[in-house]
Write a protein that holds these residues in place. Sequence first.
Motif, short mmCIF file in Angstrom:
data_model
loop_
_atom_site.label_atom_id
_atom_site.label_comp_id
_atom_site.label_asym_id
_atom_site.label_seq_id
_atom_site.Cartn_x
_atom_site.Cartn_y
_atom_site.Cartn_z
N GLU A 68 -143.19 50.30 -75.73
CA GLU A 68 -142.49 51.49 -75.22
C GLU A 68 -141.00 51.78 -75.66
OE1 GLU A 68 -141.66 54.57 -73.36
OE2 GLU A 68 -143.52 53.75 -72.64
N PHE A 69 -140.19 50.77 -76.02
CA PHE A 69 -138.99 50.83 -76.51
C PHE A 69 -139.00 50.47 -77.86
CE2 PHE A 69 -138.34 50.46 -71.87
CZ PHE A 69 -137.60 51.53 -71.89
N VAL A 106 -148.35 55.96 -65.73
CA VAL A 106 -147.83 55.26 -64.37
C VAL A 106 -147.40 53.92 -64.94
CG1 VAL A 106 -147.86 54.19 -62.06
CG2 VAL A 106 -148.84 56.34 -62.68
N ILE A 107 -148.24 53.03 -65.70
CA ILE A 107 -147.73 51.91 -66.13
C ILE A 107 -146.44 51.77 -67.10
CG2 ILE A 107 -150.14 51.01 -66.20
CD1 ILE A 107 -150.10 51.01 -68.96
N GLN A 108 -146.12 53.18 -67.57
CA GLN A 108 -144.75 53.45 -68.21
C GLN A 108 -143.85 53.14 -67.28
OE1 GLN A 108 -145.08 57.12 -69.98
NE2 GLN A 108 -146.02 56.70 -71.57
N THR A 109 -143.86 53.12 -65.96
CA THR A 109 -142.87 52.91 -64.99
C THR A 109 -142.33 51.29 -64.99
OG1 THR A 109 -144.20 52.94 -63.30
CG2 THR A 109 -143.31 54.82 -63.63
N GLY A 110 -143.31 50.58 -65.48
CA GLY A 110 -142.93 49.16 -65.50
C GLY A 110 -141.87 48.88 -66.33
N ALA A 111 -141.98 49.64 -67.75
CA ALA A 111 -141.05 49.53 -68.65
C ALA A 111 -139.47 49.68 -68.11
CB ALA A 111 -141.37 50.35 -69.75
N VAL A 112 -139.48 50.73 -66.95
CA VAL A 112 -138.23 51.24 -66.57
C VAL A 112 -137.58 49.93 -65.73
CG1 VAL A 112 -137.23 52.85 -65.00
CG2 VAL A 112 -139.03 53.57 -66.29
N LEU A 113 -138.41 49.32 -65.35
CA LEU A 113 -137.80 48.10 -64.33
C LEU A 113 -137.33 47.02 -65.46
CD1 LEU A 113 -141.00 47.36 -61.96
CD2 LEU A 113 -138.84 48.56 -61.49
N ALA A 114 -137.91 46.99 -66.64
CA ALA A 114 -137.30 46.08 -67.62
C ALA A 114 -136.02 46.55 -68.22
CB ALA A 114 -138.29 46.10 -68.90
N VAL A 115 -135.84 47.94 -68.21
CA VAL A 115 -134.43 48.51 -68.46
C VAL A 115 -133.38 48.17 -67.45
CG1 VAL A 115 -133.26 50.60 -69.13
CG2 VAL A 115 -135.50 50.09 -70.22
N LEU A 116 -133.88 48.40 -66.17
CA LEU A 116 -133.15 48.18 -65.11
C LEU A 116 -132.59 46.61 -65.11
CD1 LEU A 116 -134.87 50.17 -62.26
CD2 LEU A 116 -132.59 50.83 -63.40
N ALA A 141 -143.32 63.95 -76.27
CA ALA A 141 -144.18 63.97 -75.41
C ALA A 141 -145.41 64.80 -75.70
CB ALA A 141 -143.50 64.65 -74.29
N VAL A 142 -145.13 65.74 -76.54
CA VAL A 142 -146.07 66.85 -77.12
C VAL A 142 -147.02 66.12 -78.20
CG1 VAL A 142 -146.65 68.89 -78.40
CG2 VAL A 142 -144.75 68.89 -76.54
N PHE A 143 -146.36 65.12 -79.04
CA PHE A 143 -147.42 64.52 -80.09
C PHE A 143 -147.36 62.91 -80.04
CE2 PHE A 143 -145.67 68.39 -82.04
CZ PHE A 143 -146.73 69.25 -82.38
N PRO A 144 -148.46 62.70 -79.25
CA PRO A 144 -148.51 60.92 -79.02
C PRO A 144 -148.57 60.60 -80.42
CG PRO A 144 -149.94 62.30 -77.45
CD PRO A 144 -149.39 63.38 -78.68
N GLY A 145 -147.98 59.27 -80.54
CA GLY A 145 -147.62 58.58 -81.86
C GLY A 145 -146.38 58.92 -82.55
N THR A 146 -145.49 59.85 -81.82
CA THR A 146 -144.27 60.15 -82.31
C THR A 146 -143.19 58.96 -82.00
OG1 THR A 146 -144.55 62.31 -82.25
CG2 THR A 146 -142.55 61.63 -82.45
N SER A 147 -143.33 58.31 -80.53
CA SER A 147 -142.51 57.50 -79.92
C SER A 147 -141.09 58.08 -79.36
CB SER A 147 -141.87 56.41 -81.09
OG SER A 147 -140.91 55.39 -80.27
N ARG A 148 -141.12 58.17 -78.06
CA ARG A 148 -139.99 58.70 -77.36
C ARG A 148 -138.76 58.07 -77.65
NH1 ARG A 148 -136.43 57.92 -73.70
NH2 ARG A 148 -137.11 55.41 -73.80
N SER A 149 -138.85 56.67 -77.38
CA SER A 149 -137.46 55.89 -77.90
C SER A 149 -137.13 56.21 -79.27
CB SER A 149 -137.48 54.59 -77.42
OG SER A 149 -138.37 53.98 -78.15
N GLY A 150 -138.10 55.77 -80.37
CA GLY A 150 -137.52 56.14 -81.51
C GLY A 150 -137.14 57.47 -82.07
N ALA A 151 -137.72 58.44 -81.53
CA ALA A 151 -137.36 59.89 -81.79
C ALA A 151 -135.80 60.12 -81.14
CB ALA A 151 -138.15 60.78 -81.13
N SER A 152 -135.59 59.59 -79.85
CA SER A 152 -134.40 59.78 -79.39
C SER A 152 -133.32 59.09 -80.05
CB SER A 152 -134.35 59.50 -78.09
OG SER A 152 -134.70 58.38 -77.82
N ILE A 153 -133.51 57.77 -80.46
CA ILE A 153 -132.39 56.83 -81.39
C ILE A 153 -132.19 57.22 -82.39
CG2 ILE A 153 -132.05 54.64 -82.14
CD1 ILE A 153 -133.72 53.53 -79.93
#
Length: 267
Positions: free
Chosen positions: A18-19, A47-57, A154-166
């Motif tokens: 995820e990150f 939904v299981i992505q929300t588990g990663a949120v708990l890790a960040v918290l 979000a539109v192109f799976p495989g891109t990486s949300r965290s990677g793209a934003s960083i």
Amino acid sequence: MPDWLAIILLGIIEGVTEFLPISSTGHLLIPQNLHWLPQKSGLFNVVIQTGAVLAVLAVFTKRLKHLAGTLGEPSTRDYLAKLFAAFFITAVGGLMIKKFDIELPETIPPVAWATLIGGIIILVLEYLHKDKRGTDDITWTVVVAVALAQLLAAVFPGTSRSGASILMALAFGMSRPAATEFSFLLGIPTLMAAGAFKILSAVKDGKAGQEDWGMVVLGTVVSAISAFIVVKWLIRFVQGHTFNGFAWYRIALGTALLVWVGTGGGR
């Protein structure tokens, strides 16, 4: 393979990726499309992505307490305003994608191309950012750019949300630690909202009752545990390393998947 074991494996994949700048969605879709692991619903995968949120918290507890305790300071209000603005742009963009019924690719070829191209882009951006320390200041240009990067992921799976934003933040002059922190904290409302929206949509469409929620909870818990380990490690890693290693991994994986498809592996 027992269903519970497949869920644990999917939870580990989600939490680990995820990150990291390698795309969790892509890594969830690949083993399911290759039939190495059972196909799960889009609801489960989101939904299981929300588990990663708990890790960040958990990892950023001290930072979050500091923000909560310094709300009277202009710098804190500015930081939170920019976090909210980036989330707002992402949320509005996500709703527009839903409204116009834009179908997100879930097959191997587009995921492979996104993985391969993303790896090349990382190498280019890392080269351009070479020997630049960057700043900890977040401009409004960075806010918009990071939000748009999240929508692209979000539109192109495989891109990486965290990677793209960083990497987008790095491209606009931010330091690696500051860009990573902003991306991770932005992931909290982004992933929570995505999970909540998916659940509400499933309830509205009458599909919630078809889901094995015990397995969803198991996947979420496993995701949280594995993500906690990865986030703690990555925070230390970015202090003195580039993402070039992840880029070469993406290029190798994307190329292998395209060769597999090209040689008839998808039939």
